[in-house]
Enzyme design. Structure first.
Site, PDB file in Angstrom:
ATOM      1  N   CYS A  98       0.843  -1.164   0.024  1.00 53.27           N
ATOM      2  CA  CYS A  98      -0.151   0.189   0.053  1.00 53.27           C
ATOM      3  C   CYS A  98       0.636   1.417  -0.090  1.00 53.27           C
ATOM      4  O   CYS A  98       1.497   1.578  -0.899  1.00 53.27           O
ATOM      5  CB  CYS A  98      -0.993   0.018   1.185  1.00 53.27           C
ATOM      6  SG  CYS A  98      -2.269   1.144   0.730  1.00 53.27           S
ATOM      7  N   HIS A 188      -3.545  -5.286   0.626  1.00 51.01           N
ATOM      8  CA  HIS A 188      -3.057  -5.667   1.819  1.00 51.01           C
ATOM      9  C   HIS A 188      -2.920  -7.169   2.298  1.00 51.01           C
ATOM     10  O   HIS A 188      -4.012  -7.716   2.694  1.00 51.01           O
ATOM     11  CB  HIS A 188      -3.890  -4.863   2.712  1.00 51.01           C
ATOM     12  CG  HIS A 188      -3.689  -3.366   3.063  1.00 51.01           C
ATOM     13  ND1 HIS A 188      -2.787  -3.153   3.829  1.00 51.01           N
ATOM     14  CD2 HIS A 188      -4.335  -2.564   2.281  1.00 51.01           C
ATOM     15  CE1 HIS A 188      -2.878  -1.601   3.763  1.00 51.01           C
ATOM     16  NE2 HIS A 188      -3.567  -1.307   3.016  1.00 51.01           N
ATOM     17  N   GLU A 190      -1.745  -8.337   4.517  1.00 48.87           N
ATOM     18  CA  GLU A 190      -1.498  -8.511   5.730  1.00 48.87           C
ATOM     19  C   GLU A 190      -2.902  -8.666   6.700  1.00 48.87           C
ATOM     20  O   GLU A 190      -3.222  -9.111   7.785  1.00 48.87           O
ATOM     21  CB  GLU A 190      -0.414  -7.815   6.621  1.00 48.87           C
ATOM     22  CG  GLU A 190      -1.244  -6.461   6.928  1.00 48.87           C
ATOM     23  CD  GLU A 190      -1.111  -5.361   5.549  1.00 48.87           C
ATOM     24  OE1 GLU A 190      -1.240  -4.038   5.888  1.00 48.87           O
ATOM     25  OE2 GLU A 190      -0.943  -5.843   4.492  1.00 48.87           O
TER      26      GLU A 190
END
Length: 238
Positions: A98, A188, A190
Site C-alpha cells: 500500500c 493488503h 496482511e
C-alpha cells in the site's frame, strides 16, 4: 540469525490496533507461522526514528501501509527514498504494501498521487498479467484472486524498467516488480476479513460521499488467503 526488517510507515485506526494489532503486528501474525529458524523479525518505526538501519545487516525488507500520503512528501518519507534506492542497488529483497508500494514506485522514478476515481476499499478481485503469471513470487497465485484494499492514492505512473504483475478495474498497478527480488503491492496481504471490515466501518461516510454502498462492501468482505500467502512466500527469497 538474519533479520527481516518491517518498516513501519504509519499507525492503523485506534480501534483496529486495540482489537487486532497495529500494521506491524498484522505482518508478524501472517509471517510467524512460516518464519524459518534462521530468520527473525524486527520493526523500525520510520516516522518516529529517523536513523535508518544499515542494509548490510538485513536479509529482507517489508514496508507497511500508512494513513499518510506519498504526494505530501513528508520529511521522514522523503528520507526513505535514498535508502530504498540503495536497497534496490544492493539487491536486498523487498516487498512494499500500500503506502510501501506507492513509496517504492515514487522512489524508483514513478509517480504516486490521488486516484481520479477516488478511494478503493473493500475486498476486490485482482488479476495477474502474463508477467505476473510467470513471476517467481506471484506465479503460484490463480490468475484472478481476491484481495483486501483501502487506498486513496495509487501508483499513477510506474517507474521505467518496472514490470506490472497485477491490475484490476480500478488500478492499473496493483503489483509491480523492480528487480529480481523487489516487489510491491497496492493491496493488503496482511489484512484479515475482520480488519478489512473495521476499515470499511470507519470509512462509511467517505465511501458514501463518492457514491459507494458501504453495506454492500461489508457484505462482500471474504477471507483472502491467496493474497496473504504472498507474505509467507516472500520469505523464500530472503
Amino acid at each position: 540469525m538474519a533479520c527481516v526488517l518491517i518498516v513501519k510507515t504509519g499507525d492503523a485506526y485506534p480501534e483496529v490496533v486495540d482489537q487486532y494489532g497495529d500494521f506491524e503486528t498484522l505482518f508478524e501474525k501472517q509471517l510467524s507461522t512460516a518464519l524459518p529458524a534462521h530468520l527473525h523479525l524486527q520493526v523500525w518505526d520510520a516516522q518516529r526514528n529517523p536513523t535508518a538501519p544499515a542494509l548490510d545487516g538485513l536479509a529482507g525488507i517489508l514496508i507497511t501501509g500508512s494513513h499518510s500520503m506519498v504526494s505530501d512528501a513528508e520529511p521522514w518519507s522523503e528520507a526513505l527514498k535514498p535508502w530504498l534506492k540503495a536497497a534496490l542497488a544492493n539487491n536486498t529483497p523487498m516487498l512494499g504494501v500500500c503506502y510501501g508500494h506507492q513509496l517504492m514506485a515514487d522512489a524508483f522514478g514513478g509517480v504516486s498521487d490521488y486516484h481520479p476515481a477516488g478511494r478503493e476499499s473493500g475486498t476486490h478481485t485482482v488479476r495477474l498479467t502474463q508477467a505476473g503469471q510467470q513471476d517467481p513470487l506471484f506465479s503460484q497465485l490463480p490468475e484472478r484472486f481476491a484481495a483486501h484494499l483501502t487506498h486513496a492514492q495509487s501508483v499513477m505512473q510506474a517507474p521505467q524498467g518496472s514490470t506490472v504483475l497485477a491490475h484490476n478495474s480500478h488500478d492499473a498497478h496493483q503489483a509491480l516488480r523492480y528487480g529480481p527480488r523487489q516487489w510491491s503491492v497496492q493491496f493488503h496481504p496482511e489484512f484479515t476479513a475482520h480488519v478489512m471490515s473495521a476499515y470499511l466501518k470507519r470509512q462509511q461516510a467517505a465511501l458514501l460521499d463518492q457514491g459507494e454502498e458501504p453495506d454492500t462492501l461489508l457484505a462482500n468482505v471474504i477471507d483472502c488467503s491467496e493474497a496473504s500467502s504472498l507474505l509467507r512466500r516472500f520469505l523464500a527469497f530472503v
